[in-house]
Design a protein around this motif. Structure first.
Motif, PDB file in Angstrom:
ATOM      1  N   THR A 234       0.980  -1.365  -0.062  1.00 47.09           N
ATOM      2  CA  THR A 234       0.027   0.069  -0.062  1.00 47.09           C
ATOM      3  C   THR A 234       0.962   1.523  -0.129  1.00 47.09           C
ATOM      4  OG1 THR A 234      -0.110  -0.139   2.622  1.00 47.09           O
ATOM      5  CG2 THR A 234      -1.921  -1.016   1.030  1.00 47.09           C
ATOM      6  N   ALA A 235       0.217   2.253  -0.519  1.00 45.14           N
ATOM      7  CA  ALA A 235       1.178   3.651  -0.716  1.00 45.14           C
ATOM      8  C   ALA A 235       0.073   4.599  -0.913  1.00 45.14           C
ATOM      9  CB  ALA A 235       2.019   3.650  -1.866  1.00 45.14           C
ATOM     10  N   LEU A 236       0.792   5.890  -0.637  1.00 45.43           N
ATOM     11  CA  LEU A 236      -0.233   7.208  -0.924  1.00 45.43           C
ATOM     12  C   LEU A 236       0.206   7.634  -2.256  1.00 45.43           C
ATOM     13  CD1 LEU A 236       0.211   8.641   2.636  1.00 45.43           C
ATOM     14  CD2 LEU A 236      -1.754   8.082   1.610  1.00 45.43           C
ATOM     15  N   LEU A 237      -0.520   8.637  -2.931  1.00 48.97           N
ATOM     16  CA  LEU A 237      -0.344   9.373  -4.238  1.00 48.97           C
ATOM     17  C   LEU A 237       0.866  10.168  -3.835  1.00 48.97           C
ATOM     18  CD1 LEU A 237      -3.801   9.667  -5.597  1.00 48.97           C
ATOM     19  CD2 LEU A 237      -1.864   7.935  -6.521  1.00 48.97           C
ATOM     20  N   GLY A 238       0.760  11.128  -2.778  1.00 49.40           N
ATOM     21  CA  GLY A 238       1.802  11.995  -2.473  1.00 49.40           C
ATOM     22  C   GLY A 238       1.678  12.536  -1.249  1.00 49.40           C
ATOM     23  N   ARG A 239       2.787  13.394  -0.914  1.00 46.03           N
ATOM     24  CA  ARG A 239       2.569  14.158   0.470  1.00 46.03           C
ATOM     25  C   ARG A 239       3.328  15.599   0.202  1.00 46.03           C
ATOM     26  NH1 ARG A 239       7.018  12.191   4.895  1.00 46.03           N
ATOM     27  NH2 ARG A 239       8.699  11.576   3.797  1.00 46.03           N
ATOM     28  N   ALA A 240       3.008  16.381   0.972  1.00 46.63           N
ATOM     29  CA  ALA A 240       3.365  18.076   0.763  1.00 46.63           C
ATOM     30  C   ALA A 240       5.010  18.196   1.244  1.00 46.63           C
ATOM     31  CB  ALA A 240       2.418  18.693   1.510  1.00 46.63           C
ATOM     32  N   TRP A 241       5.839  17.956   0.325  1.00 44.87           N
ATOM     33  CA  TRP A 241       7.036  18.398   0.789  1.00 44.87           C
ATOM     34  C   TRP A 241       7.081  20.162   0.974  1.00 44.87           C
ATOM     35  CZ3 TRP A 241      12.009  17.188  -2.734  1.00 44.87           C
ATOM     36  CH2 TRP A 241      13.283  17.557  -1.822  1.00 44.87           C
ATOM     37  N   GLY A 242       6.184  20.562  -0.054  1.00 45.51           N
ATOM     38  CA  GLY A 242       6.365  22.280   0.076  1.00 45.51           C
ATOM     39  C   GLY A 242       4.930  22.556   0.137  1.00 45.51           C
ATOM     40  N   PRO A 243       4.591  23.716   1.015  1.00 42.11           N
ATOM     41  CA  PRO A 243       3.395  24.003   1.119  1.00 42.11           C
ATOM     42  C   PRO A 243       2.270  24.225   0.183  1.00 42.11           C
ATOM     43  CG  PRO A 243       4.896  25.966   1.656  1.00 42.11           C
ATOM     44  CD  PRO A 243       5.684  24.702   1.477  1.00 42.11           C
ATOM     45  N   TYR A 244       2.696  24.574  -1.218  1.00 41.73           N
ATOM     46  CA  TYR A 244       1.924  24.714  -2.304  1.00 41.73           C
ATOM     47  C   TYR A 244       2.301  23.471  -3.379  1.00 41.73           C
ATOM     48  CZ  TYR A 244       0.892  29.472  -0.840  1.00 41.73           C
ATOM     49  OH  TYR A 244       0.513  30.434   0.090  1.00 41.73           O
ATOM     50  N   VAL A 257      -2.940  -0.632  -4.268  1.00 41.02           N
ATOM     51  CA  VAL A 257      -2.113  -0.300  -3.972  1.00 41.02           C
ATOM     52  C   VAL A 257      -2.252   1.028  -3.194  1.00 41.02           C
ATOM     53  CG1 VAL A 257      -0.931   0.958  -5.772  1.00 41.02           C
ATOM     54  CG2 VAL A 257       0.485  -0.306  -3.798  1.00 41.02           C
ATOM     55  N   ILE A 258      -3.103   2.024  -3.874  1.00 33.73           N
ATOM     56  CA  ILE A 258      -3.226   3.377  -3.241  1.00 33.73           C
ATOM     57  C   ILE A 258      -4.444   3.340  -2.284  1.00 33.73           C
ATOM     58  CG2 ILE A 258      -4.240   5.305  -3.831  1.00 33.73           C
ATOM     59  CD1 ILE A 258      -1.459   4.714  -5.036  1.00 33.73           C
ATOM     60  N   LEU A 259      -4.015   3.930  -0.980  1.00 34.95           N
ATOM     61  CA  LEU A 259      -4.842   3.811   0.020  1.00 34.95           C
ATOM     62  C   LEU A 259      -6.015   4.892  -0.057  1.00 34.95           C
ATOM     63  CD1 LEU A 259      -1.903   3.984   2.695  1.00 34.95           C
ATOM     64  CD2 LEU A 259      -3.735   2.259   2.673  1.00 34.95           C
ATOM     65  N   PRO A 260      -7.038   4.627   0.541  1.00 33.44           N
ATOM     66  CA  PRO A 260      -8.238   5.287   0.099  1.00 33.44           C
ATOM     67  C   PRO A 260      -8.153   6.630   0.271  1.00 33.44           C
ATOM     68  CG  PRO A 260      -8.660   3.295   1.400  1.00 33.44           C
ATOM     69  CD  PRO A 260      -7.249   3.498   1.368  1.00 33.44           C
ATOM     70  N   GLN A 261      -7.415   7.186   1.471  1.00 33.38           N
ATOM     71  CA  GLN A 261      -7.329   8.774   1.646  1.00 33.38           C
ATOM     72  C   GLN A 261      -6.426   9.272   0.525  1.00 33.38           C
ATOM     73  OE1 GLN A 261      -5.874   6.396   3.454  1.00 33.38           O
ATOM     74  NE2 GLN A 261      -4.189   6.938   4.483  1.00 33.38           N
ATOM     75  N   GLY A 262      -5.367   8.761  -0.072  1.00 32.42           N
ATOM     76  CA  GLY A 262      -4.735   9.205  -1.449  1.00 32.42           C
ATOM     77  C   GLY A 262      -3.711  10.068  -0.901  1.00 32.42           C
ATOM     78  N   TRP A 263      -3.824  11.238   0.125  1.00 32.74           N
ATOM     79  CA  TRP A 263      -2.655  12.040   0.194  1.00 32.74           C
ATOM     80  C   TRP A 263      -2.486  12.278   1.652  1.00 32.74           C
ATOM     81  CZ3 TRP A 263      -1.252  13.712  -4.654  1.00 32.74           C
ATOM     82  CH2 TRP A 263      -1.948  13.643  -5.697  1.00 32.74           C
ATOM     83  N   ALA A 287      -8.512   4.115  -7.302  1.00 32.44           N
ATOM     84  CA  ALA A 287      -9.075   5.597  -7.899  1.00 32.44           C
ATOM     85  C   ALA A 287     -10.544   6.238  -7.299  1.00 32.44           C
ATOM     86  CB  ALA A 287      -9.218   5.707  -9.472  1.00 32.44           C
ATOM     87  N   ASN A 288     -11.094   5.140  -6.394  1.00 33.70           N
ATOM     88  CA  ASN A 288     -12.070   5.486  -5.835  1.00 33.70           C
ATOM     89  C   ASN A 288     -12.109   6.521  -4.966  1.00 33.70           C
ATOM     90  OD1 ASN A 288     -14.421   5.578  -4.245  1.00 33.70           O
ATOM     91  ND2 ASN A 288     -14.882   3.222  -4.289  1.00 33.70           N
ATOM     92  N   SER A 289     -12.667   7.849  -5.169  1.00 31.43           N
ATOM     93  CA  SER A 289     -12.405   9.106  -4.496  1.00 31.43           C
ATOM     94  C   SER A 289     -13.481   9.298  -3.311  1.00 31.43           C
ATOM     95  CB  SER A 289     -12.765  10.103  -5.398  1.00 31.43           C
ATOM     96  OG  SER A 289     -13.938  10.344  -5.929  1.00 31.43           O
ATOM     97  N   LYS A 290     -14.133   8.418  -2.999  1.00 31.64           N
ATOM     98  CA  LYS A 290     -15.280   8.343  -1.982  1.00 31.64           C
ATOM     99  C   LYS A 290     -14.472   8.615  -0.524  1.00 31.64           C
ATOM    100  CE  LYS A 290     -18.953   5.760   0.098  1.00 31.64           C
ATOM    101  NZ  LYS A 290     -19.719   4.560   0.128  1.00 31.64           N
ATOM    102  N   HIS A 291     -13.382   8.052  -0.227  1.00 26.43           N
ATOM    103  CA  HIS A 291     -12.730   8.327   0.948  1.00 26.43           C
ATOM    104  C   HIS A 291     -11.463   9.113   1.011  1.00 26.43           C
ATOM    105  CE1 HIS A 291     -15.432   5.440   2.963  1.00 26.43           C
ATOM    106  NE2 HIS A 291     -15.149   4.846   2.058  1.00 26.43           N
ATOM    107  N   ARG A 292     -11.203   9.865  -0.197  1.00 33.98           N
ATOM    108  CA  ARG A 292     -10.024  10.728  -0.359  1.00 33.98           C
ATOM    109  C   ARG A 292     -10.072  11.928   0.783  1.00 33.98           C
ATOM    110  NH1 ARG A 292      -7.894   7.357  -3.303  1.00 33.98           N
ATOM    111  NH2 ARG A 292      -7.189   8.036  -5.349  1.00 33.98           N
ATOM    112  N   VAL A 293      -9.095  12.487   1.109  1.00 31.51           N
ATOM    113  CA  VAL A 293      -8.757  13.418   2.101  1.00 31.51           C
ATOM    114  C   VAL A 293      -9.798  14.707   1.500  1.00 31.51           C
ATOM    115  CG1 VAL A 293      -6.611  13.011   3.147  1.00 31.51           C
ATOM    116  CG2 VAL A 293      -6.719  14.379   1.089  1.00 31.51           C
TER     117      VAL A 293
END
Length: 339
Positions: A234-244, A257-263, A287-293
């Motif tokens: 399992t993995a996330l799509l991404g995390r915020a190295w920078g604030p933008y 493999v993509i966790l439901p929260q995504g980010w 890709a199910n966006s139902k439980h995305r952040v």
């Protein structure tokens, strides 16, 4: 499993090299004749101009103004390679990615551990495997790209943590296989990844991307178009190295493999107000966006338009085609066959 690429264009190229080598000498100015290139051959058997890729790069003059095509024969090249900033307009090409393997084992500083560092502008890599074999436990970059207008076509880029330091500049990745676990595509470039296969080695919640955009005025970010995501757990799509931090996935297959929260906000909830994490018409169980952040969104068709073509990185003006004519340098390169 890495994807399979068509080698027809490379076969045609090699045929041209063998049959239509020009007898004229002299460097070919890229601005005057963009379809022509200086040919340098690297062959570990000693039958080329050089046996090492770095030596071929070193043979290119400083402040280069000519298209240079470095043709690399199959082999394992144990080298730590740098393309210096004063040597633009270089193409390094194999015949197929799993036949030309550039490998090193290093870790530590993210800017110094890379197996292959591109500091020059107008660089192209074709059909190469670039790997850092260090493994888990430290930052271990396979490929660092810090030059502007760089393209990677049909390449395999392999490590564990920080595999691809997509540092700065405008970059294009097409039909590449990129593998790693922790933040394995990271940096603050403006990059389009098209038809690439991202394979996560994460065993938990490590992120595929760590994009570092630090202000709303920066025209940077990663876009993944028509890509595929697989992984071992399992993995996330991404995390915020920078604030933008800005990352877009469009028309991309996401396995489970993509966790439901995504980010992930990198432990700083203030990042949730400023990051730009978007998806558009992705598919597959991940890709199910139902439980995305709630601070990530699905793009509308109109919002997605700027992210769906090479225009977003200006690639329509600078991504080079294969040369159609080849010439030798006026001064023949000094061979290192006996080194």
């Amino acid at each position: 499993m890495a994807p399979t690429y068509s080698n027809l264009s490379i076969i045609v190229l090699i045929t041209v090299l063998l049959v239509v080598m020009s007898s004229c000498a002299g460097w070919v100015n890229a601005a005057e004749d963009p379809a022509a290139a200086i040919l340098i051959r690297v062959d570990p058997s000693g039958k080329g101009d050089y046996v090492k890729i770095q030596d071929a790069i070193d043979a290119v003059p400083s402040n280069n103004k000519d298209n240079v095509f470095i043709l690399v024969k199959p082999g394992v090249y144990k080298e730590k390679i740098v393309v210096p900033a004063d040597k633009p307009l270089i193409t390094i090409s194999g015949s197929k990615a799993n036949a030309v393997i550039i490998t090193w084992n290093d870790s530590g500083n993210i800017f110094e551990s890379s197996t292959f560092s591109v500091l020059a502008s107008d660089f192209v890599a074709r059909y190469l495997t670039i790997q850092n074999t260090y493994g888990a436990g430290a930052k271990a970059v396979a490929l660092r790209v810090s030059g502007d207008r760089a393209a990677f076509l049909g390449c395999r880029i392999l490590s564990y943590q920080d595999t691809l330091l997509d540092d700065t500049g405008r970059h294009y990745y097409s039909n590449c296989y990129i593998e790693g676990a922790v933040d394995f595509i990271c940096g603050n470039a403006a990059s389009l990844f098209e038809k690439c296969h991202l394979h996560s080695l994460s065993e938990g919640d490590a992120s595929i991307t760590a994009q570092r955009r630090e202000s709303p005025s920066e025209e940077t970010g990663f876009t993944f178009l028509n890509c595929k995501i697989t992984g071992v757990k399992t993995a996330l799509l991404g995390r915020a190295w920078g604030p933008y931090s800005r990352v877009v996935f469009a028309f991309t297959y996401m396995s489970d493999v993509i966790l439901p929260q995504g980010w992930d906000d990198w432990g700083d909830s203030s990042n949730q107000r400023s990051v730009f994490y978007r998806e558009y018409k992705c598919y597959g169980p991940g890709a199910n966006s139902k439980h995305r952040v709630e601070w990530s969104q699905e793009l509308s068709g109109k919002e997605a338009e700027p992210f769906l073509t090479k225009y977003m990185i200006g690639g329509n003006t600078w991504i080079r085609s294969l040369p159609t004519r080849f010439k030798k340098a006026s001064t023949a390169p000094k061979s290192n066959k006996n080194h």
